[in-house]
Design an enzyme around this catalytic site. Structure first.
Site, PDB file in Angstrom:
ATOM      1  N   ASP A 359       0.762  -1.339   0.070  1.00 23.51           N
ATOM      2  CA  ASP A 359       0.077   0.126  -0.057  1.00 23.51           C
ATOM      3  C   ASP A 359       0.770   1.239  -0.023  1.00 23.51           C
ATOM      4  OD1 ASP A 359      -2.263   1.895   1.108  1.00 23.51           O
ATOM      5  OD2 ASP A 359      -3.295  -0.120   0.716  1.00 23.51           O
ATOM      6  N   ASP A 471      -5.924   4.740  -5.649  1.00 25.67           N
ATOM      7  CA  ASP A 471      -6.540   5.438  -4.714  1.00 25.67           C
ATOM      8  C   ASP A 471      -6.927   6.804  -5.098  1.00 25.67           C
ATOM      9  OD1 ASP A 471      -7.414   5.889  -2.255  1.00 25.67           O
ATOM     10  OD2 ASP A 471      -5.643   5.308  -1.096  1.00 25.67           O
ATOM     11  N   ASP A 541     -13.096   2.456   3.953  1.00 23.37           N
ATOM     12  CA  ASP A 541     -11.885   2.316   4.965  1.00 23.37           C
ATOM     13  C   ASP A 541     -12.378   1.949   6.202  1.00 23.37           C
ATOM     14  OD1 ASP A 541      -9.940   3.116   3.233  1.00 23.37           O
ATOM     15  OD2 ASP A 541      -9.971   5.258   4.037  1.00 23.37           O
TER      16      ASP A 541
HETATM   17  C1  DGJ Z   1      -6.880   5.535   1.615  1.00 21.64           C
HETATM   18  C2  DGJ Z   1      -7.315   3.998   1.260  1.00 21.64           C
HETATM   19  O1  DGJ Z   1      -8.665   3.789   1.322  1.00 21.64           O
HETATM   20  C3  DGJ Z   1      -6.549   3.116   2.352  1.00 21.64           C
HETATM   21  O2  DGJ Z   1      -7.041   1.846   2.082  1.00 21.64           O
HETATM   22  C4  DGJ Z   1      -5.034   3.356   1.977  1.00 21.64           C
HETATM   23  O3  DGJ Z   1      -4.671   2.928   0.808  1.00 21.64           O
HETATM   24  C5  DGJ Z   1      -4.691   4.820   2.477  1.00 21.64           C
HETATM   25  N1  DGJ Z   1      -5.432   5.655   1.453  1.00 21.64           N
HETATM   26  C6  DGJ Z   1      -3.509   5.083   1.973  1.00 21.64           C
HETATM   27  O4  DGJ Z   1      -2.955   6.279   1.940  1.00 21.64           O
END
Ligand code: DGJ
Length: 750
Positions: A359, A471, A541
């Site tokens: 990530d 993202d 999230d």
């Molecule tokens: C937001 C995403 O939804 C998370 O899963 C993660 O990837 C963070 N950003 C990383 O900055």
């Protein structure tokens, strides 16, 4: 033929076994909407329907025939589908029928995502050309009816034939008039970490609307609008759905007029939108997917699920089983190096996970969220062997490798910013607002998209990368396209999304074997447009199992299981601090595309055994969890919301898994049962419970049960003995695994 045309009555009838859609060219040449709903017979007296012409201003006197694509300024005072400002500043338009054609199949929409067919026989399309002659304006309306779906796909294209530009101020994808207003409006709303909660509101005089002005569909509202009767349930009753295949600013609106009729409209949000119609150039509005159900919400959802899963998502991953990922975000955040990642990956591999996702934090100087977006080169201090080196080591462990990117964004502290501050969205001479310490790249500029394609192609071609998590963590402020002249600034938001689609499309074509997952701070751009490029999305999230019941329930109203990524994470949960049992977290995350978002090296031996068992169970039922028919049984938005139950059933009804969840336990609750749906009443199912046990619920349900019994009497989810509830505690989950036993019940083979 699904599209019939009666030349005498000049009536179009789009029909299949599930829905009919009737349009009529009225006596004055305007295009009138007659009907959308359950199937009407192929032939029958229809000439009397909509035989009056559109009476415009007379609608204060009686009910006019509604227009298919209503315009402003000609006496229909309800919300329009189309507004065009002529060079003289006037905005009245009057569209008249010119011609039509029908053809097998379904055309693509240039530059925009849309549903499609694989064989021409799957659908038929009607194209109607309308013109406003004094305004030199042409509108083409498209209607596709699929042979076996309760769906009509609509879109519109607008062209100006004037020598000087006209300005398109509103171009809805669909406008739909219904003859009464006895409806509840249902939509899916929330915020970061609580996306797509179900909201139900009774229609009344005036307008109800929701939408987005953020540059993305947003966490706040999903771009779909549903109507249901007060009495409509999951299984019974009427419901309509309008869902927009688009990821940018949108407007969904229901207006109840003076005579109790309802107009729905859905499309690009007209607020802030102004598109210069250059002479001869065509503007394409995104696609709207209309569904009608007379069999309740379940059938409506199923129509969306199958269409979006099978004929909106595309590429090799559309039909392939999706891997179980281990994602390092909640395990490490920005604090990792190669040994730590390899330890996580190796431990995850031992437990049966299949794909490691690296990530945020692998590039530039990114040790926090205030730097380096835009600098997509590896941080060698963290990963000395580069992405390629790490990816190869991960592959040697037996996992595939995936990577996180956020291509649309830029940090002020980045090399890219020093080189290309001009590529950043912002109004000249006005400070830019930061969100999560970052700014937005101007995706309406072709050179930005080209640049990103080059950088990301380089990344993807120099390492064995099987998966990309794309993202997008902030919305747009100070909207302004630096490459657009003043009179085109109203095009910025739409051009931004067209740029995003272009980049997705080019990367998808260049790397057809890569699985893309879309993400926007969780579910901030979880919409049908994105599904065309990325067949799965990070749902939220919020990984807390209890919060996820509501989020996944709401998401399931329109989106298929195969689109919903769901992860098991550590406790206390990082979003709400809640401590839920590990098996409950898995029992919720199973219904979708499973992943883990924790550090498996920190699990105890007992927890590792549980996780290994979860993965084994998921793999054995992966097809059901990712592609089964989803049936909602008991909802977190109903009553006190304490219980949720849902199930997934194979298309042949031979297998199913039921999930039952109780948030708070209560004393001496009394016995209770859960009736199932979607099974074969004549079949006998072998029922087993997961997690296995010899408790009262396991004993009450395990064994052979008739499909009829399971649907009419149900599973036992509370025993009669009050003492049995003591062992359950709060946040309890139980799965029931159903497997048709063909040897046990001869009638099932009759
Ligand atoms: C937001 C995403 O939804 C998370 O899963 C993660 O990837 C963070 N950003 C990383 O900055």
């Amino acid at each position: 033929m699904p599209i019939l045309f009666d030349p005498q009555a000049r009536t179009f009838h789009l029909r299949n076994g599930q829905v009919s859609y009737l349009i009529r060219v009225l006596a004055n040449g305007a295009l009138g909407h007659v009907y959308f709903g359950g199937t009407l017979a192929e032939s029958g007296p229809r000439g009397h329907l909509a035989s009056r012409e559109f009476l415009g201003f007379d609608n204060r006197l009686g009910e006019p025939v509604p227009l298919e694509y209503p315009t402003a300024g000609i006496g229909d005072y309800r919300v329009p589908a189309l507004v065009v400002r002529a060079p003289d500043g006037s905005t009245a338009n009057d569209l008249r029928y010119v011609s039509h054609r029908t053809f097998p199949g379904k055309p693509a929409i240039p530059g925009l995502p849309s549903t499609y067919v694989q064989a021409h026989e799957e659908a038929e399309t009607l194209e109607i050309l309308l013109a406003d002659t004094p305004a030199d304006l042409e509108v083409r309306l498209y209607y596709t009816i699929f042979v076996d779906r309760s769906v009509v796909a609509r879109s519109a294209r607008i062209r100006s034939l004037r020598q000087v530009p006209q300005t398109l101020l509103c171009a809805m994808s669909a406008s739909l008039d219904l003859p009464d207003s006895d409806w509840n409006l249902v939509h899916f709303s929330g915020a970061w970490a609580r996306e797509r909660h179900v909201v139900k509101r009774r229609l009344g005089p005036g307008s109800m609307s929701f939408g987005s002005l953020r540059g993305a569909s947003g966490h706040q509202h999903d771009p779909s609008l549903l109507l249901q009767r007060e009495a409509t349930t999951e299984q019974h009753g009427e419901a309509y759905g309008l869902s927009l295949v688009y990821s940018g600013n949108f407007l969904a609106e229901a207006e109840v007029g003076a005579f109790g009729t309802t107009r729905l409209r859905l499309g690009i949000n007209p607020e802030g939108f102004a598109w210069n119609l250059e002479p001869g150039a065509e503007f394409c509005a995104p696609e709207a997917i209309l569904v009608y159900s007379d069999d309740g919400m379940e059938a409506l959802s199923d129509a969306y699920h199958t269409l979006y899963r099978d004929r909106l998502a595309r590429g090799v991953w559309r039909d392939l089983p999706r891997p179980i990922v281990i994602n390092n975000w909640e395990a490490t955040y920005f604090d990792f190096d190669e040994p730590r990642l390899l330890a996580i990956a190796s431990s995850a591999r031992e437990l049966g996970m299949e794909l490691f996702v690296l990530d945020d934090g692998w590039f530039g100087q990114r040790d926090g969220d205030n730097t380096s977006l835009g600098d997509w080169t590896v941080n060698l201090a963290k990963l000395p062997g580069g992405i390629g080196g790490l990816a190869r080591k991960i592959e040697e462990l037996g996992l595939r490798f995936g990577i996180w990117i956020e291509p649309e964004m830029i940090s002020q502290r980045s090399r890219l910013f020093t080189e290309h501050a001009d590529w950043v969205v912002g109004v000249p001479a006005r400070p830019r607002t930061e969100g999560r310490n970052q700014l937005v790249l101007d995706m309406s500029r072709g050179e930005v998209v080209d640049y990103l394609f080059g950088v990301l192609s380089d990344l993807l071609s120099h390492a064995p990368i099987s998966y990309v998590k794309w993202d997008m963590n902030r919305n747009i402020t100070e909207p302004y396209g630096g490459a657009l002249p003043a009179e085109r600034q109203g095009e910025f938001f739409h051009r931004y999304i067209l740029g995003v689609y272009d980049l997705y499309d080019r990367l998808g074509r260049a790397f057809p074997n890569v699985l893309f997952e879309s993400c926007a701070g969780g579910g901030g751009r979880f919409d049908p447009g994105m599904l065309a490029y990325a067949p799965q999305a990070w749902t939220s999230d919020d990984t807390d199992a209890i919060e996820r019941l509501r989020i996944q329930w709401g998401t399931s109203q329109v989106y298929p299981l195969s689109s919903m990524a769901a992860h098991v994470s550590a406790v206390p949960n990082h979003q709400v601090g809640r401590i839920t049992p590990l098996q409950t977290r898995a029992a919720v995350a199973f219904f979708g595309v499973l992943g883990y978002e924790l550090d498996p090296t920190t699990l105890s031996a007992e927890e590792r055994a549980l996780v290994a068992g979860q993965i084994e169970f998921y793999k054995a039922h992966r097809e059901l969890f990712q592609r089964g028919r989803f049936v909602r049984l008991r909802g977190p938005f109903e009553g006190d919301g304490n219980e949720t139950a849902w199930m997934t059933v194979s298309r042949d009804r031979k297998q199913g898994v039921v999930g039952h969840y109780r948030i708070l336990n209560g004393p001496n609750p009394g016995p209770s049962r859960l009736r199932l749906r979607g099974l074969d009443p004549a079949a006998t199912y072998r029922v087993s419970v997961w997690p296995a046990g010899d408790d009262a619920i396991a004993k009450a349900n395990a064994g052979l049960r008739g499909g009829d019994e399971l649907m009419k009497m149900g599973l036992t989810i509370r025993s009669e003995d009050p003492n049995d509830s003591r062992s359950l505690g709060d946040f309890h989950a139980r799965l029931f695994d159903l497997d048709a036993d063909e040897s046990a019940h001869p009638s099932s083979r009759e």
